[in-house]
Design an enzyme around this catalytic site. Sequence first.
Site, PDB file in Angstrom:
ATOM      1  N   LYS A   1     166.539  47.317 119.673  1.00  0.00           N
ATOM      2  CA  LYS A   1     165.830  46.027 119.687  1.00  0.00           C
ATOM      3  C   LYS A   1     165.366  45.665 118.281  1.00  0.00           C
ATOM      4  CE  LYS A   1     164.591  46.519 124.504  1.00  0.00           C
ATOM      5  NZ  LYS A   1     164.857  47.960 124.742  1.00  0.00           N
TER       6      LYS A   1
ATOM      7  N   ARG B   1     165.040  60.179 115.014  1.00  0.00           N
ATOM      8  CA  ARG B   1     165.519  58.907 115.585  1.00  0.00           C
ATOM      9  C   ARG B   1     165.206  57.742 114.654  1.00  0.00           C
ATOM     10  NH1 ARG B   1     165.933  59.005 121.561  1.00  0.00           N
ATOM     11  NH2 ARG B   1     164.857  57.019 121.734  1.00  0.00           N
TER      12      ARG B   1
ATOM     13  N   CYS C   1     157.511  51.347 119.499  1.00  0.00           N
ATOM     14  CA  CYS C   1     158.314  52.516 119.894  1.00  0.00           C
ATOM     15  C   CYS C   1     159.748  52.125 119.588  1.00  0.00           C
ATOM     16  CB  CYS C   1     158.125  52.804 121.372  1.00  0.00           C
ATOM     17  SG  CYS C   1     156.554  53.570 121.749  1.00  0.00           S
TER      18      CYS C   1
ATOM     19  N   ASP D   1     158.177  48.872 123.556  1.00  0.00           N
ATOM     20  CA  ASP D   1     159.307  49.248 124.424  1.00  0.00           C
ATOM     21  C   ASP D   1     159.032  50.712 124.803  1.00  0.00           C
ATOM     22  OD1 ASP D   1     161.757  48.930 125.703  1.00  0.00           O
ATOM     23  OD2 ASP D   1     162.879  49.699 123.999  1.00  0.00           O
TER      24      ASP D   1
ATOM     25  N   ASP E   1     157.724  54.904 115.108  1.00  0.00           N
ATOM     26  CA  ASP E   1     158.160  55.844 116.150  1.00  0.00           C
ATOM     27  C   ASP E   1     157.641  57.235 115.820  1.00  0.00           C
ATOM     28  OD1 ASP E   1     160.412  55.463 118.540  1.00  0.00           O
ATOM     29  OD2 ASP E   1     160.071  57.550 117.960  1.00  0.00           O
TER      30      ASP E   1
ATOM     31  N   ALA F   1     162.508  53.483 117.728  1.00  0.00           N
ATOM     32  CA  ALA F   1     163.746  54.244 117.520  1.00  0.00           C
ATOM     33  C   ALA F   1     164.520  54.400 118.838  1.00  0.00           C
ATOM     34  CB  ALA F   1     163.407  55.617 116.961  1.00  0.00           C
TER      35      ALA F   1
ATOM     36  N   CYS G   1     162.985  50.317 130.505  1.00  0.00           N
ATOM     37  CA  CYS G   1     164.313  50.233 131.118  1.00  0.00           C
ATOM     38  C   CYS G   1     164.246  50.918 132.482  1.00  0.00           C
ATOM     39  CB  CYS G   1     165.386  50.846 130.232  1.00  0.00           C
ATOM     40  SG  CYS G   1     165.035  52.519 129.755  1.00  0.00           S
TER      41      CYS G   1
END
Length: 565
Positions: free
Chosen positions: A386, A409, A380, A450, A404, A382, A503
């Site tokens: 990272k 993105r 994942c 992510d 993505d 975009a 996050c």
Amino acid sequence: MGVQIVAEVSTGNSVQFLIQKTMMQTSNSPASSFRHTIMPSLPQLLSGRILHFAKLSATSSYESHSTEKVKFPKKISRKPDSGSPPRKTQKLNLEVSPHRAVSAVRLMRIELGGAFADLLNEQGKGSGDNEMGYVERTLGFRTRHLEDRDLRLVTEIVGGTIRWRRYLDHLILSLCHDESTFRSMEPLLLQILRIGFYEITKLDMPPYAVVDENVRLAKVALRPGAGNLVNGILRKLIVLKESDSLPAVKVDGDDRQQARGLATLYSHPVWMVRRWTKYFGWDEAIKLMTWNNSSPSFSLRANTGKGLTGADLVSRLKMLKVPHEPSLYLDDFVRIKTGMQNVIQAGLLKEGFCAVQDESAGLVVSIVDPQPGENIIDCCAAPGGKTLFMASCLNGQGTLFAVDINEGRLRILKETAKLHQVIDVISTIHADLRTFSTDKVVEWDKVLLDAPCSGLGVLSKRADLRWNRKQEDMEQLKHLQDELLDSASRLVKPGGVLIYSTCSIDPEENEERIEAFLLSHPEFDIDPVNRYVPEDFVTTRGFYMSNPVKHELDGAFAARLVRSQ
Ligand SMILES: C[S@@+](CC[C@H](N)C(=O)[O-])C[C@H]1O[C@@H](n2cnc3c(N)ncnc32)[C@H](O)[C@@H]1O
């Protein structure tokens, strides 16, 4: 064509400022899609309306204007301007301070247009041109162009007013005659009041100057009666503040009532408060909300992909007189609290000299520990925060696939990778990971997932996110995270590594997802992250967790899982 610095909406703790050559008016820009969202409400906003601000408890002349009809100059354009003939340029209005007009319009755009605050964080010079277009179309007058000081004020006022919205509304409502008066208040008037309330209660600005300026804005942008109303209610607020008797927020009663009280006092949604007091306890929940309400600091990562180092970045920042501190945790990362505008204007991001990346996101890359020659997939990827950091660690040797589902993105990722001179090792793949992984025979050394998440770890940077995120999202996100984890795991070679990160600080998106995954995937084991990040970030289960309050970074989580042979 203006250069916009876009802090990606759902990048979460890897909030990145990506450089996008875009005019806010172009058809596929986020701003444009926003405008199309907002425009249907503008006629409503701009057309004649009745004010129901019947009886405010303040004694002032505004009561007599309570049913005044709104009149707008005929020349205001009420339609999106795509395809319409050029409008007559409005006269320059020198009465209203431009930062105030821009702040009010931005606040409306954010509230009516959804998740848009990131575009509005710190913008370089030039972006003001577009903003002025909005001011002109929305308010019906032009102001002078924004200077650096104005830009800083807009950032402060917009960010703060969004963060404190629930508390400010509590105060405004308390000074209204009744709830329906408050609920039916026209959007622009409400934003002007919120700005004034924020400046007086949270910024401690000279109160009568605040009154003066907001009254002028209301008069010019709406009508004289609206100015009188703003005058009355702000003066009432000043009296209360000066006598130390601002409307109190009660934090008592049963759990739900207490949560409501805390939610108002610290200006967060009730469901978040309930969740955090349940998971972290009262004290931690309060500290977290206090952190979320503070102005964020940003970290810059020197672009080692271009052969630059943290020392190079430090010397550029010194030249620019931007106060900075080296990261405590990562080489080549530098923290700045203020001066982002200088960094942008000096072209450091546009040149690919550095990237804006929170250290909490950088530490996830430390856990991936990319080594030259490895074959890595970022599931994942975009907009690429990272990916780019990982690519720079490969030193031109190895391959990095960036998958993505979002093509736009992904395009940004590719452009930024070119700019950062790390494109040679990156291949982008536009796909839904869930279908992509079913027919793949290739097996990767390292797989980073992510995952899309609530972003509850990055609320200090994403001022509007707390109001856009809904409790129902959490269930959907958990389901998606489980599906994506399952898909990502299929790509890991025997002996390879799967890294899951978010996050978010929410256990349900973090530890609980991993525990559920391990139950159905006995071929994976936890590889404790102690070797990759400071001990301070390692949980008892061997996961990585950055805590905004403890580490003064965004909140983030990562688990490193090894697949048995
Ligand atoms: C948290 S963001 C990734 C941020 C990125 N890793 C970075 O550091 O900049 C999550 C990403 O997952 C992508 N995504 C969501 N569902 C997906 C799916 N089914 N397949 C592939 N990508 C997906 C979103 O488009 C979004 O770009």
